[in-house]
Write an enzyme that holds these catalytic residues in place. Structure first.
Site, short mmCIF file in Angstrom:
data_model
loop_
_atom_site.label_atom_id
_atom_site.label_comp_id
_atom_site.label_asym_id
_atom_site.label_seq_id
_atom_site.Cartn_x
_atom_site.Cartn_y
_atom_site.Cartn_z
N ASP A 105 110.91 87.55 31.40
CA ASP A 105 109.90 88.11 32.15
C ASP A 105 108.58 88.14 31.22
OD1 ASP A 105 110.60 89.91 30.13
OD2 ASP A 105 110.88 91.76 31.49
N HIS A 106 108.72 88.02 29.88
CA HIS A 106 107.74 88.31 28.98
C HIS A 106 107.14 86.83 28.43
CE1 HIS A 106 109.07 92.37 27.99
NE2 HIS A 106 108.46 92.27 26.88
N ASP A 127 114.18 96.71 24.85
CA ASP A 127 112.92 96.79 25.39
C ASP A 127 112.71 98.48 25.27
OD1 ASP A 127 110.45 95.17 26.88
OD2 ASP A 127 110.58 97.55 27.63
N ARG A 164 101.09 101.63 28.67
CA ARG A 164 100.53 101.50 27.11
C ARG A 164 99.24 100.94 27.13
NH1 ARG A 164 105.74 99.25 24.10
NH2 ARG A 164 106.27 101.46 24.27
N SER A 189 106.40 99.72 21.04
CA SER A 189 107.65 98.52 21.78
C SER A 189 108.78 98.58 20.59
CB SER A 189 107.00 97.15 21.64
OG SER A 189 108.11 96.06 21.50
N ARG A 242 110.39 96.19 19.59
CA ARG A 242 110.62 94.85 18.95
C ARG A 242 111.13 94.94 17.47
NH1 ARG A 242 104.19 93.59 19.74
NH2 ARG A 242 105.13 94.08 21.96
#
Length: 780
Positions: A127-128, A192, A475, A670, A672
């Protein structure tokens, strides 16, 4: 083998309840499958209830809903130390979910572990990596072509190691989880930060870094500091222009971006039943913006209705049996903090710019915007994303659009729509909602994250031009959506985005202000309305799921050594056993430093599987305290100015160890883990800040970096760009024991104390060089 010695086989991992009594939610007397894709793995309610009874007998007090779900997943409920805000819990999650950008590094780490198959149901969701340019079909086709190497890697790795694979175009990870995998009482981790979306179905869904996902997939208990519980008591009813999004916008305004750190947000009260299941998911999703570990709602009829509508009536029926035992809070349970919100009087909110906790009631937005110099003209309106792309959201926005068009007017500005999943796209297309958006002047984008995460090829303004956009996203950090630091992004409900797009200005209040129709007559927009669930049921659209084969033994996973997108990982070096002395300060960061500032997304997403290449974005968005500039620091070895990654690489090449210094809530945003991997890869040894966001602090620990906080926040001012930093007596590093730090500024030497939250297990990660290194040590 008798029923009591029943086993659950997942790959070569065999769990025997006689050996490990409380492990694995996969064996249970219930025969209701976790999902239609996990037909041989069953709902764990019986097992969870037995574990919970053990904990109840020990704690002997009423439990919150959060505690029930969390403690019923303990690896060792009989012996686990349980103190909210203090203990480290060892847990057994039911499943793992990963999106394609973070899955690359997580799966590269899993490959490095040498394991043959994942031990719990796990999925990857593409999806990213889809950039919004012109519209859904063309953008998707372009993404498939540009990212073929990465998609092939993910698909083959999933097939080899037993993961489900959701192809590009299937939708956003959190919407897919809600539609297919979430269930009341679930404990899931996802790579995520908006994984808490699943709390809308009564599950504890927690965002983590990839290394945490590797632990769970490797059948290792997952560790989490026992969260505190913040209760939010909802009274009254949602109605009119007020939406579920306004609940979390208000909570963010109250708690701020770090007010939920170390806590679960638990919603309760009579007002809960006025909110749809997908509305509850919206609220939980954006709980990530207040630093919360996760958020959840108690199981109710709205959840049962959603489960039935998505083909999971069996799960709804089973959950109802355990509603009082596991899926709702005990009477008289105690919260660490309690917030009261009356939905009858809650006003629609618009939050921003540049931070999601700066709340403006719609009645004050125009006034506040003029006072603060925000650009009043809105350039683009964007609805959808993982936060607000349900059928109900789309229907309510369509009602506003139809109302405007009945008076001969449309959106004044570009209006972009992101469906949350292929199922939502197909259903709104079948029911005529997409056609309404098209006539309204909207563009339906691909079923993907798109502009929400910076995957937006925006052409209407130049970089540096001051402008305003309004979104229904979660965000709005500086430059997040379009890489333009001058873009003022405001987050609000999709209904409010639609109304503001019609007016084209921030100083429009649809509750009180009038518009002018094509006939010159004044009119007010009607309050939005829409069906909670589609009357004709959901249209699943195209089949975008690939199940793993029974055996992946013959599947080959190839990573080209010359690839610019993928790179096999090399182990990080072990701690030498010596104190870390005379380290150079790479950068002293001023103000907000999110994971976006540390490791930018947008165009850098294509390098998420190549650690060395993506490290070229390290700290490029952070503000250097020395000159108030981004990506410009002085090389203390040469005296020359350079960009941050360039200087870090020079230090690494010359064996100069370095630290980075930061402010409050460092690493928010995030999940990440690249924001931890990159500093480690380029020679960093410690990150010293005033306070950390939860996920990022854990990610730093996993990669062998020391995450340290000033015992006295004012000591931040003692460190200068030219300082030399020494961390002393590391051989005696122990839980709860501050670290001695020596700061040298020329001839002046000062000693300060630095705190940490490392436990014994995590200290082992530091000494081994990383959690993955430690896993390999234990395996050998």
């Amino acid at each position: 083998m008798n029923a009591q010695a029943q086993v659950c086989k997942l790959g070569k991992h065999v769990v025997d309840p006689m050996v490990r009594q409380f492990h694995a939610s996969c064996y249970t007397a219930s025969k209701v499958a976790l999902s239609k894709f996990d037909s041989d793995v069953y709902l764990p309610y019986d097992k969870l209830n037995k574990r919970l009874e053990v904990v109840r007998s020990r704690l002997n007090r009423p439990l919150t809903l959060s505690e029930k779900v969390l403690y019923s997943h303990l690896d060792d409920p009989a012996n686990q130390d349980i103190v909210r805000g203090t203990s480290y819990l060892r847990l057994r999650p039911d499943r793992v979910a990963m999106q394609d950008a973070t899955a690359q590094m997580a799966l590269l780490q899993f490959i490095s572990s040498g394991l043959k198959k994942v031990a719990v149901p796990s999925t990857v969701h593409c999806d990213h990596l889809i950039e919004a340019q012109v519209g859904g079909p063309k953008d998707l086709a372009r993404a498939k072509d540009l990212n073929r190497e990465v998609y092939d890697f993910l698909a083959s790795t999933c097939a080899k190691y037993g993961l489900g694979f959701w192809k590009p175009g299937s939708g956003i990870i959190h919407q897919i989880i809600l539609e297919n995998y979430a269930f009341p009482g679930l404990l899931m981790i996802g790579t995520d930060s908006h994984t808490p979306n699943g709390g809308g179905l009564g599950g504890l869904c927690i965002g983590v870094g990839g290394a945490d996902a590797v632990d769970v997939m490797a059948d290792i208990p997952w560790e989490l500091k026992c969260p505190k519980v913040i209760g939010v008591n909802l009274t009254g009813k949602i109605s009119g222009w007020t939406s579920p999004k306004d609940v979390i916008l208000k909570v963010a305004d109250i708690l701020t971006v770090k007010g939920g750190t170390g806590a679960i947000i638990e919603y309760h009260g009579k007002g809960v039943d006025s909110i749809s299941c997908t509305g509850m998911a919206t609220i939980c999703n954006m709980g990530a913006e207040i630093g919360a570990t996760t958020s959840l709602f108690p199981f109710n009829q709205r959840m049962a209705d959603y489960l039935k509508s998505t083909g999971r009536g069996g799960i709804a029926a089973e959950a109802q049996k355990f509603q009082s035992k596991i899926l709702s809070a005990d009477k008289n349970c105690e919260y660490d903090e309690l917030i009261e919100i009356n939905l009858d009087t809650l006003e629609p909110h618009v939050n921003g710019p540049f931070t999601p906790d700066l709340g403006h009631p719609i009645s004050k937005l125009g006034e506040n915007s003029k006072k603060n110099g925000y650009p009043l003209d809105i350039k683009v309106g964007l609805i959808g994303s993982c936060t607000n792309s349900s059928y109900e959201d789309m229907g309510r926005c369509a009602s506003i659009a139809k109302d405007a068009m009945s008076h001969g007017i449309k959106s004044k500005i570009p209006f972009n729509v992101t469906p949350g999943s292929e199922q939502i796209r197909a259903t709104i297309e079948r029911d005529g909602i997409s056609e309404v958006f098209d006539k309204f002047g909207g563009t339906v984008l691909a079923n993907a994250c798109g502009p929400c995460i910076g995957q937006w090829d925006r052409q209407d303004v130049k970089k540096g031009d001051k402008n305003t956009i309004v979104t229904s996203y979660n965000r709005n950090f500086t430059g997040r959506n379009d890489a333009n630091p001058a873009t003022h992004c405001f987050v609000t409900s999709p209904e409010m985005v639609t109304a503001l797009s019609i007016a084209g200005r921030l100083d429009f209040n649809p509750l009180t202000d009038e518009l002018t129709g094509a006939d010159g007559k004044k009119f007010k927009l009607k309050a939005p309305f829409g069906d909670e669930l589609p009357a004709k049921g959901f249209d699943p659209g195209q089949d975008t799921y690939t199940a793993p084969p029974p055996s992946g033994e013959n599947v080959k996973v190839v990573v080209d050594p010359k690839s610019q997108r993928l790179q096999l990982l090399e182990p990080f070096d072990k701690w030498s056993g010596q104190d870390l002395t005379d380290m150079t300060v790479l950068i002293k960061v001023k103000g907000k430093c999110t994971t976006d500032h540390i490791s930018a997304a947008g165009p850098w997403l294509k390098y998420r599987g190549h650690l060395d290449n993506i490290s070229n974005n390290m700290f490029i968005g952070a503000t250097n305290s020395e000159n108030n500039e981004m990506n410009k620091i002085k090389n203390q070895r040469t005296g020359k100015w350079g960009n941050v990654p360039e200087v870090a690489r020079d230090y690494k090449a010359n064996n100069i160890k370095w630290v980075a210094v930061g402010d409050e809530n460092y690493g928010e945003g995030s999940s990440r883990e690249h924001a931890a991997l990159e500093p480690r890869h380029l020679g960093g040894r410690a990150i010293i800040v005033k306070s950390f966001a939860r996920i990022h602090e854990t990610n730093l620990k996993k990669q062998g970096l020391l995450p340290l906080t000033f015992a006295n926040a004012a000591d931040y001012d003692k460190i200068q760009p030219t300082s030399k930093i020494s961390l002393l007596n590391l051989n005696s590093l122990a839980p709860g024991k501050p670290v001695d730090c020596e700061i040298k500024n020329g001839d002046k030497v000062e000693r300060i104390k630095l705190n940490h939250t490392l436990n014994e297990l995590q200290i082992g990660w530091f000494k081994a060089g990383s959690a993955l290194n430690r896993m390999k040590e234990l395996a050998n």
